[in-house]
Design a protein around this motif. Structure first.
Motif, PDB file in Angstrom:
ATOM      1  N   MET A   1       0.780  -1.412   0.149  1.00 53.09           N
ATOM      2  CA  MET A   1       0.161   0.093  -0.049  1.00 53.09           C
ATOM      3  C   MET A   1       0.624   1.229   0.028  1.00 53.09           C
ATOM      4  N   ASN A   2       0.658   2.290  -0.820  1.00 48.50           N
ATOM      5  CA  ASN A   2       0.964   3.862  -1.203  1.00 48.50           C
ATOM      6  C   ASN A   2       0.571   4.388   0.158  1.00 48.50           C
ATOM      7  N   PRO A   3       1.570   4.918   0.425  1.00 48.49           N
ATOM      8  CA  PRO A   3       0.404   6.388   2.056  1.00 48.49           C
ATOM      9  C   PRO A   3      -0.098   6.887   0.483  1.00 48.49           C
ATOM     10  N   ASN A   4       0.403   7.706  -0.347  1.00 42.92           N
ATOM     11  CA  ASN A   4      -0.409   8.539  -0.858  1.00 42.92           C
ATOM     12  C   ASN A   4      -1.320   7.801  -1.807  1.00 42.92           C
ATOM     13  N   GLU A   5      -1.934   6.685  -1.481  1.00 41.75           N
ATOM     14  CA  GLU A   5      -2.829   6.214  -2.161  1.00 41.75           C
ATOM     15  C   GLU A   5      -4.196   6.891  -1.914  1.00 41.75           C
ATOM     16  N   PRO A   6      -5.130   6.586  -2.477  1.00 41.38           N
ATOM     17  CA  PRO A   6      -6.531   7.718  -2.900  1.00 41.38           C
ATOM     18  C   PRO A   6      -6.949   6.088  -2.493  1.00 41.38           C
ATOM     19  N   THR A   7      -7.869   6.251  -1.029  1.00 41.02           N
ATOM     20  CA  THR A   7      -8.990   5.116  -0.857  1.00 41.02           C
ATOM     21  C   THR A   7     -10.727   4.782  -1.267  1.00 41.02           C
ATOM     22  N   LEU A   8     -11.113   3.557  -1.045  1.00 43.05           N
ATOM     23  CA  LEU A   8     -12.093   3.782  -1.260  1.00 43.05           C
ATOM     24  C   LEU A   8     -13.178   3.590  -0.420  1.00 43.05           C
ATOM     25  N   GLU A   9     -13.737   4.751  -0.135  1.00 40.42           N
ATOM     26  CA  GLU A   9     -14.078   5.190   1.153  1.00 40.42           C
ATOM     27  C   GLU A   9     -15.632   4.597   1.562  1.00 40.42           C
ATOM     28  N   SER A  10     -16.311   4.296   0.932  1.00 37.54           N
ATOM     29  CA  SER A  10     -17.900   3.149   0.725  1.00 37.54           C
ATOM     30  C   SER A  10     -18.286   2.310   0.218  1.00 37.54           C
ATOM     31  N   TRP A  11     -18.698   1.848   0.731  1.00 32.23           N
ATOM     32  CA  TRP A  11     -19.042   0.056  -0.016  1.00 32.23           C
ATOM     33  C   TRP A  11     -20.012   0.571  -1.729  1.00 32.23           C
ATOM     34  N   LYS A  12     -20.161   2.211  -1.285  1.00 32.54           N
ATOM     35  CA  LYS A  12     -20.398   2.423  -3.187  1.00 32.54           C
ATOM     36  C   LYS A  12     -19.462   2.146  -3.694  1.00 32.54           C
ATOM     37  N   GLU A  13     -18.107   2.830  -3.148  1.00 30.37           N
ATOM     38  CA  GLU A  13     -17.107   3.146  -3.783  1.00 30.37           C
ATOM     39  C   GLU A  13     -16.374   1.280  -3.991  1.00 30.37           C
ATOM     40  N   ILE A  14     -15.950   0.670  -3.178  1.00 31.85           N
ATOM     41  CA  ILE A  14     -15.533  -0.208  -3.199  1.00 31.85           C
ATOM     42  C   ILE A  14     -16.694  -1.516  -4.649  1.00 31.85           C
ATOM     43  N   SER A  15     -17.396  -1.171  -3.867  1.00 34.81           N
ATOM     44  CA  SER A  15     -18.839  -2.359  -5.256  1.00 34.81           C
ATOM     45  C   SER A  15     -18.093  -1.635  -6.619  1.00 34.81           C
ATOM     46  N   ALA A  16     -18.011  -0.743  -6.821  1.00 35.47           N
ATOM     47  CA  ALA A  16     -17.859   0.280  -8.244  1.00 35.47           C
ATOM     48  C   ALA A  16     -16.443  -0.177  -8.437  1.00 35.47           C
ATOM     49  N   TYR A  17     -15.473  -0.396  -7.900  1.00 35.60           N
ATOM     50  CA  TYR A  17     -14.446  -0.950  -8.105  1.00 35.60           C
ATOM     51  C   TYR A  17     -14.073  -2.336  -8.661  1.00 35.60           C
ATOM     52  N   LEU A  18     -15.371  -3.089  -8.061  1.00 34.95           N
ATOM     53  CA  LEU A  18     -15.243  -4.382  -8.099  1.00 34.95           C
ATOM     54  C   LEU A  18     -16.117  -4.564  -9.497  1.00 34.95           C
ATOM     55  N   GLN A  19     -16.956  -3.616  -9.771  1.00 35.48           N
ATOM     56  CA  GLN A  19     -17.885  -4.179 -11.154  1.00 35.48           C
ATOM     57  C   GLN A  19     -19.086  -4.915 -10.408  1.00 35.48           C
ATOM     58  N   ARG A  20     -19.512  -5.070  -9.001  1.00 33.35           N
ATOM     59  CA  ARG A  20     -20.073  -6.047  -8.369  1.00 33.35           C
ATOM     60  C   ARG A  20     -20.822  -4.404  -7.761  1.00 33.35           C
ATOM     61  N   ASP A  21     -22.181  -5.645  -7.416  1.00 30.85           N
ATOM     62  CA  ASP A  21     -23.270  -4.237  -6.618  1.00 30.85           C
ATOM     63  C   ASP A  21     -22.275  -4.944  -4.732  1.00 30.85           C
ATOM     64  N   ALA A  22     -22.675  -3.817  -3.898  1.00 26.77           N
ATOM     65  CA  ALA A  22     -22.478  -3.494  -2.784  1.00 26.77           C
ATOM     66  C   ALA A  22     -23.333  -5.257  -2.036  1.00 26.77           C
ATOM     67  N   LYS A  23     -24.076  -5.186  -2.384  1.00 29.71           N
ATOM     68  CA  LYS A  23     -24.256  -6.286  -1.278  1.00 29.71           C
ATOM     69  C   LYS A  23     -23.034  -7.909  -1.884  1.00 29.71           C
ATOM     70  N   THR A  24     -22.938  -7.869  -3.215  1.00 27.89           N
ATOM     71  CA  THR A  24     -22.037  -8.465  -3.062  1.00 27.89           C
ATOM     72  C   THR A  24     -20.085  -8.531  -2.340  1.00 27.89           C
ATOM     73  N   ALA A  25     -20.074  -7.131  -2.567  1.00 26.48           N
ATOM     74  CA  ALA A  25     -19.041  -6.970  -2.231  1.00 26.48           C
ATOM     75  C   ALA A  25     -19.260  -6.966  -0.297  1.00 26.48           C
ATOM     76  N   ARG A  26     -19.779  -7.066   0.372  1.00 27.07           N
ATOM     77  CA  ARG A  26     -20.002  -6.979   1.711  1.00 27.07           C
ATOM     78  C   ARG A  26     -20.018  -9.276   2.037  1.00 27.07           C
TER      79      ARG A  26
END
Length: 80
Positions: A1-26
């Protein structure tokens, strides 16, 4: 992990990054070890994740195709 790396700050952002819905990410966090972090608060917590950790998790989970067997025993079909 790079200290300057942007974070995915919500289930919505995490699931968008995964190209899945939030329920699947959880579900993947709970059952498959998706690397998600939490900021704990009094009653609830907020989630965040790093793209590099998610990429590493994905890479570690790649399915390796079964070898193709040919000849008298294999019959030209993938083994099961």
């Amino acid at each position: 992990m790079n200290p300057n790396e942007p974070t995915l700050e919500s289930w919505k952002e995490i699931s968008a990054y995964l190209q899945r819905d939030a329920k699947t990410a959880r579900k993947w966090e709970k059952e498959e070890g998706l690397p998600v972090h939490r900021h704990t608060h009094k009653s609830r917590s907020s989630v965040y994740a790093y793209a590099s950790e998610i990429d590493a998790w994905r890479a570690s989970r790649k399915v390796v195709p079964e070898p193709f067997l040919s000849g008298p025993c294999g019959g030209g079909q993938p083994s099961r």
